[in-house]
Design a protein around this motif. Structure first.
Motif, mmCIF file in Angstrom:
data_model
loop_
_atom_site.group_PDB
_atom_site.id
_atom_site.type_symbol
_atom_site.label_atom_id
_atom_site.label_comp_id
_atom_site.label_asym_id
_atom_site.label_seq_id
_atom_site.Cartn_x
_atom_site.Cartn_y
_atom_site.Cartn_z
ATOM 1 N N PRO A 88 0.794 -1.234 0.000
ATOM 2 C CA PRO A 88 0.000 0.000 0.000
ATOM 3 C C PRO A 88 0.829 1.287 0.000
ATOM 4 O O PRO A 88 0.294 2.363 -0.241
ATOM 5 C CB PRO A 88 -0.811 -0.097 1.295
ATOM 6 N N ASN B 140 1.676 6.076 2.645
ATOM 7 C CA ASN B 140 0.471 6.715 3.211
ATOM 8 C C ASN B 140 -0.779 5.837 3.073
ATOM 9 O O ASN B 140 -1.908 6.304 3.207
ATOM 10 C CB ASN B 140 0.231 8.091 2.579
ATOM 11 N N GLY B 141 -0.567 4.552 2.773
ATOM 12 C CA GLY B 141 -1.700 3.620 2.709
ATOM 13 C C GLY B 141 -2.398 3.595 1.360
ATOM 14 O O GLY B 141 -3.323 2.824 1.156
ATOM 15 N N ARG B 142 -1.985 4.456 0.438
ATOM 16 C CA ARG B 142 -2.618 4.437 -0.890
ATOM 17 C C ARG B 142 -1.518 4.458 -1.955
ATOM 18 O O ARG B 142 -0.873 5.487 -2.190
ATOM 19 C CB ARG B 142 -3.543 5.644 -1.031
ATOM 20 N N SER B 143 -1.308 3.302 -2.570
ATOM 21 C CA SER B 143 -0.202 3.176 -3.513
ATOM 22 C C SER B 143 -0.438 4.027 -4.762
ATOM 23 O O SER B 143 -1.518 3.978 -5.361
ATOM 24 C CB SER B 143 -0.070 1.706 -3.927
ATOM 25 N N TRP C 203 -1.758 2.092 -7.748
ATOM 26 C CA TRP C 203 -3.197 1.861 -7.903
ATOM 27 C C TRP C 203 -3.824 2.973 -8.743
ATOM 28 O O TRP C 203 -4.670 2.725 -9.594
ATOM 29 C CB TRP C 203 -3.890 1.788 -6.535
ATOM 30 N N ASP C 204 -3.393 4.221 -8.475
ATOM 31 C CA ASP C 204 -3.949 5.334 -9.263
ATOM 32 C C ASP C 204 -3.575 5.162 -10.728
ATOM 33 O O ASP C 204 -4.391 5.395 -11.622
ATOM 34 C CB ASP C 204 -3.413 6.675 -8.735
ATOM 35 N N TYR D 23 -7.248 1.494 -10.124
ATOM 36 C CA TYR D 23 -7.812 0.550 -9.151
ATOM 37 C C TYR D 23 -8.244 1.311 -7.893
ATOM 38 O O TYR D 23 -7.514 2.180 -7.406
ATOM 39 C CB TYR D 23 -6.744 -0.493 -8.808
ATOM 40 N N GLY E 45 -8.538 0.316 -4.794
ATOM 41 C CA GLY E 45 -7.817 0.035 -3.541
ATOM 42 C C GLY E 45 -8.762 -0.469 -2.465
ATOM 43 O O GLY E 45 -9.972 -0.615 -2.682
ATOM 44 N N GLY F 205 -11.128 -0.224 3.499
ATOM 45 C CA GLY F 205 -10.930 0.206 4.894
ATOM 46 C C GLY F 205 -11.862 -0.580 5.804
ATOM 47 O O GLY F 205 -12.757 -1.307 5.344
ATOM 48 N N GLY G 10 -7.844 -5.083 2.097
ATOM 49 C CA GLY G 10 -6.481 -4.921 1.578
ATOM 50 C C GLY G 10 -5.929 -6.267 1.137
ATOM 51 O O GLY G 10 -6.048 -7.254 1.858
#
Ligand SMILES: Cc1cc2nc3c(=O)[nH]c(=O)nc-3n(C[C@H](O)[C@H](O)[C@H](O)COP(=O)(O)OP(=O)(O)OC[C@H]3O[C@@H](n4cnc5c(N)ncnc54)[C@H](O)[C@@H]3O)c2cc1C
Ligand code: SF4
Length: 649
Positions: free
Chosen positions: A118, A121-124, A127-128, A132, A134, A137, A202
């Motif tokens: 990930p 900051n938890g958001r790869s 993915w953007d 995707y 993601g 949560g 996740g």
């Protein structure tokens, strides 16, 4: 074991060749992939395999190995990217199966973690890049856990009537039935307990916490990836809720193996009881966008399709659902944790998690307990009047062998329902990670020959499954393929395999899985791959590609044809390292039957060698179930456990 500087350099260079990143997207090393990949290797309990990887990395960056791979005179890490890719592809296309296996292991390891990690900051950012959504949560409204596993903080001895080893489909059901009969039950589970409040969708944590070997298990030659749950509830915590009863033709075949009960009302009653307890229904079948494509193709062809029976209550069939494989945040999935184990717990069953059974203890030819060890190293000795082995079809034969059983059929007859995928890329977004997990299926080619053939099913797709079931022919093509994820639809070709493989144990008692598709079974896969392409074509896919290691694809009406596609697939091949297979259904490795010459257990599920030692999981299947196996496993466990209860009362 840690890597030295040379090995790290090799690992980083390999990972960055698979995923170099570009245009502001980080490379694999920048995403921390080599570190996570090495941690995953360390999870492999087989020391020999860990050493093999370390050895390969020691040699990888030498001039000799680079030259052998067609990279010229330099070291791999010093070559420009195109030449590094050529070296990797020489391994991919090698005539030597060991080199192909090494390539596939490296490909899957590097790329899976690249798309799953990930990031800080938890958001790869990856993915953007591929569009995707993601993880979802955690669900803030999830209730607290309902079960209270027994805490073990010192060496412990427990007494009970029955010790159940493994808490999955089989073990969970057996515990519920035995506890309902008034017996004192202890359940030992090597994985941990996770429930609604823990699930966040996740991929990295989902696989790492709840799947066998973090999702990285495979047959010895990497020809089939092996997915199995390894947590409280086993596979039923992470599975896709498809709930088929054992088909009549399969019941007949199983009865003919010397277990007449499979055709009797006794097994029928167990099937009914299981479906009732799990709330199996066909009322949660609103097709996702990807299944609308499947349905469109099937309808256009006039082929069979039907709604999946599912073990859900209040399944939202929406955004949550594609994340079902990492646990249901809504508590809708009727896993054994929600059903049989909850019943057992309420009736006083003691449940131990993170507790690995090492061997069954026998006295005078009868099982009298289990020796186990917790993850913290405490010994657990359970004294019991009977033992149920339900560790899943890979670990049950290993447990029996570690316990000294000799029957030649233990570990043999392994069936995997190997599945491969044909991908369709459509001219619209389908967001294949969303929507009801599995709502429809087709049995059009289920009966190709003598009860054997394939089922067509689809499932939610996150980056990991696209990575696993797609070719890698260079980083640019790969990036383009991943960027098409939002408009990609998988059709799974699920083979009912007639011919089997084998589970052996190494010197330390760890299982090793050997499996090779027979020519007979390959014939059915070929037909299935062609059939899946036909469905995509009828549904209007723009581009269709297979899970081969080479580019086997066509664009209907524009570039290539189905006939060409089939010929290219044959030219690439169907064996290890040429076509990717995954198994979600692992069965048959300690089977029930009418004689010790052909089976590991008698018609009551008791091992032929040790009395009061019963097998109550997928290992007990006489042959492959031909349908997703959960209901059959639970029904066998229900039937065998009812017999145990009668014997002990
Ligand atoms: C991703 C996925 C999706 C699936 N979808 C479906 C579906 O939709 N429908 C369907 O019918 N089937 C599905 N399946 C298959 C189904 O879930 C499995 O076949 C089933 O759970 C197997 O049951 P089992 O009792 O044999 O073993 P498992 O459910 O695997 O349970 C075995 C348990 O034993 C534990 N264990 C192993 N060794 C030891 C030991 N030595 N000591 C203590 N504990 C041990 C493991 O940790 C595990 O929890 C799916 C499977 C997967 C992985
Ligand atoms: S499909 Fe969704 S709501 Fe239904 S059981 Fe799975 S995760 Fe839960």
């Amino acid at each position: 074991m840690d890597l030295n500087a040379k090995q790290w350099r090799a690992l980083e260079a390999i990972c960055d060749t698979f995923a170099p990143g570009a245009d502001g997207v980080p490379s694999a090393t920048e995403m921390g992939v080599p570190q996570v990949l090495w941690e995953a290797v360390a999870m492999n309990p087989r020391e020999a395999e860990r050493k093999q990887v370390a050895q390969l990395l020691s040699l990888w960056d030498t001039r000799v190995l680079t030259a052998l791979g067609g990279g010229g005179l330099g070291r791999f890490s010093e070559l420009e990217p195109e030449r590094r890719e050529r070296v990797l592809l020489s391994w991919c296309d090698s005539r030597l199966p060991q080199r192909r296996a090494a390539f596939q292991a490296l490909r899957k390891g590097a790329l899976l973690f690249y798309y799953m990690v990930p990031g800080a900051n938890g958001r790869s950012p990856v993915w953007d890049q591929i569009g995707y959504a993601g993880p979802l949560g955690k669900n803030p409204e999830a209730p607290p856990k309902a079960l209270r596993p027994l805490t073990v903080d010192r060496d412990t001895t427990l007494e009970c009537d029955v010790c159940v080893v493994g808490s999955g489909a089989g073990g969970g059901t057996a515990a519920g039935v035995l506890a309902a009969a008034g017996l004192d039950v202890v359940v030992l589970e090597s994985g941990d307990y996770y429930d609604d409040e823990d699930f966040d969708g996740g991929e990295l944590e989902g696989y790492g916490r709840m799947y066998m070997y973090g999702g990285g298990a495979a047959t010895h030659d990497q020809s089939v990836g092996l997915l199995a749950g390894s947590c409280l509830g086993g596979g039923t915590t992470v599975n896709y809720t498809t709930s088929f009863r054992t088909p009549d033709d399969v019941r007949e075949e199983w009865a003919a193996q010397g277990v007449p009960a499979f055709e009797s009302q006794e097994y029928g009653r167990s099937l009914d009881a299981v479906c009732e307890r799990l709330g199996v229904n066909q009322e949660h079948n609103s097709p996702s966008m990807r299944e609308e494509m499947l349905q469109r193709g099937l309808t256009a062809l006039g082929w069979h399709s039907d709604f999946m029976p599912r073990n859900v209550r209040g399944c939202d069939q929406g955004e949550n659902c594609g994340y079902c494989g990492y646990g249901c945040r809504l508590g809708a999935k009727q896993s054994v944790v929600k059903t049989w184990l909850a019943d057992a717990h309420a009736a006083g069953t003691r449940i131990l998690v993170k507790t690995y059974a090492e061997r069954v203890v026998a006295e005078g030819g009868s099982a009298r307990g289990v020796e186990a060890r917790t993850a913290d190293g405490h010994r657990v000795s359970v004294r019991a009047r009977a033992v149920v082995a339900a560790c899943g079809a890979i670990h049950t034969p290993a447990l029996l062998r570690r316990s000294g059983l000799q029957n030649a059929n233990i570990g043999k007859h392994l069936r995997l329902h190997p599945a491969t995928v044909v991908w369709g890329v459509y001219d619209q977004d389908v967001r294949p990670w969303e929507g009801t997990m599995q709502a429809i299926y087709s049995d059009q080619h289920r009966f190709l020959d003598d009860g054997y053939g394939v089922k067509y099913e689809t499932a939610a797709i996150h980056p990991s499954l696209l990575v696993v079931f797609s070719p890698w022919r260079g980083s640019r093509e790969h990036a383009r393929m991943m960027e098409a994820l939002p408009s990609s639809v998988p059709i799974g070709v699920l083979l009912r395999d007639r011919d089997g493989g084998e589970v052996r144990v190494d010197r330390d008692g760890n299982p090793i899985v050997r499996y090779r598709l027979s020519d007979y079974d390959v014939g059915h896969v070929r037909r299935g791959v062609d059939g899946a392409a036909e469905i995509h074509e009828a549904a209007g896919a723009q581009r269709i590609f297979s899970s081969h290691s080479r580019d086997v694809s066509y664009a209907p009406g524009r570039d290539g044809s189905r006939a060409r596609f089939a010929a290219d697939a044959d030219a690439c091949g169907w064996d290890a390292g040429h076509c990717t297979y995954g198994s979600f259904h692992i069965m048959g490795s300690a089977r029930m039957g009418g004689s010790p010459e052909t089976s590991a257990c008698n018609p009551r599920g008791e091992t032929w060698e040790v009395r009061d030692l019963y097998v109550c999981d997928a290992s007990a299947f006489p042959t492959a179930s031909g349908v997703n196996p959960m209901i059959s496993i639970e029904s066998i466990a229900h039937m065998n456990a009812s017999g145990i209860a009668d014997a002990l009362r």
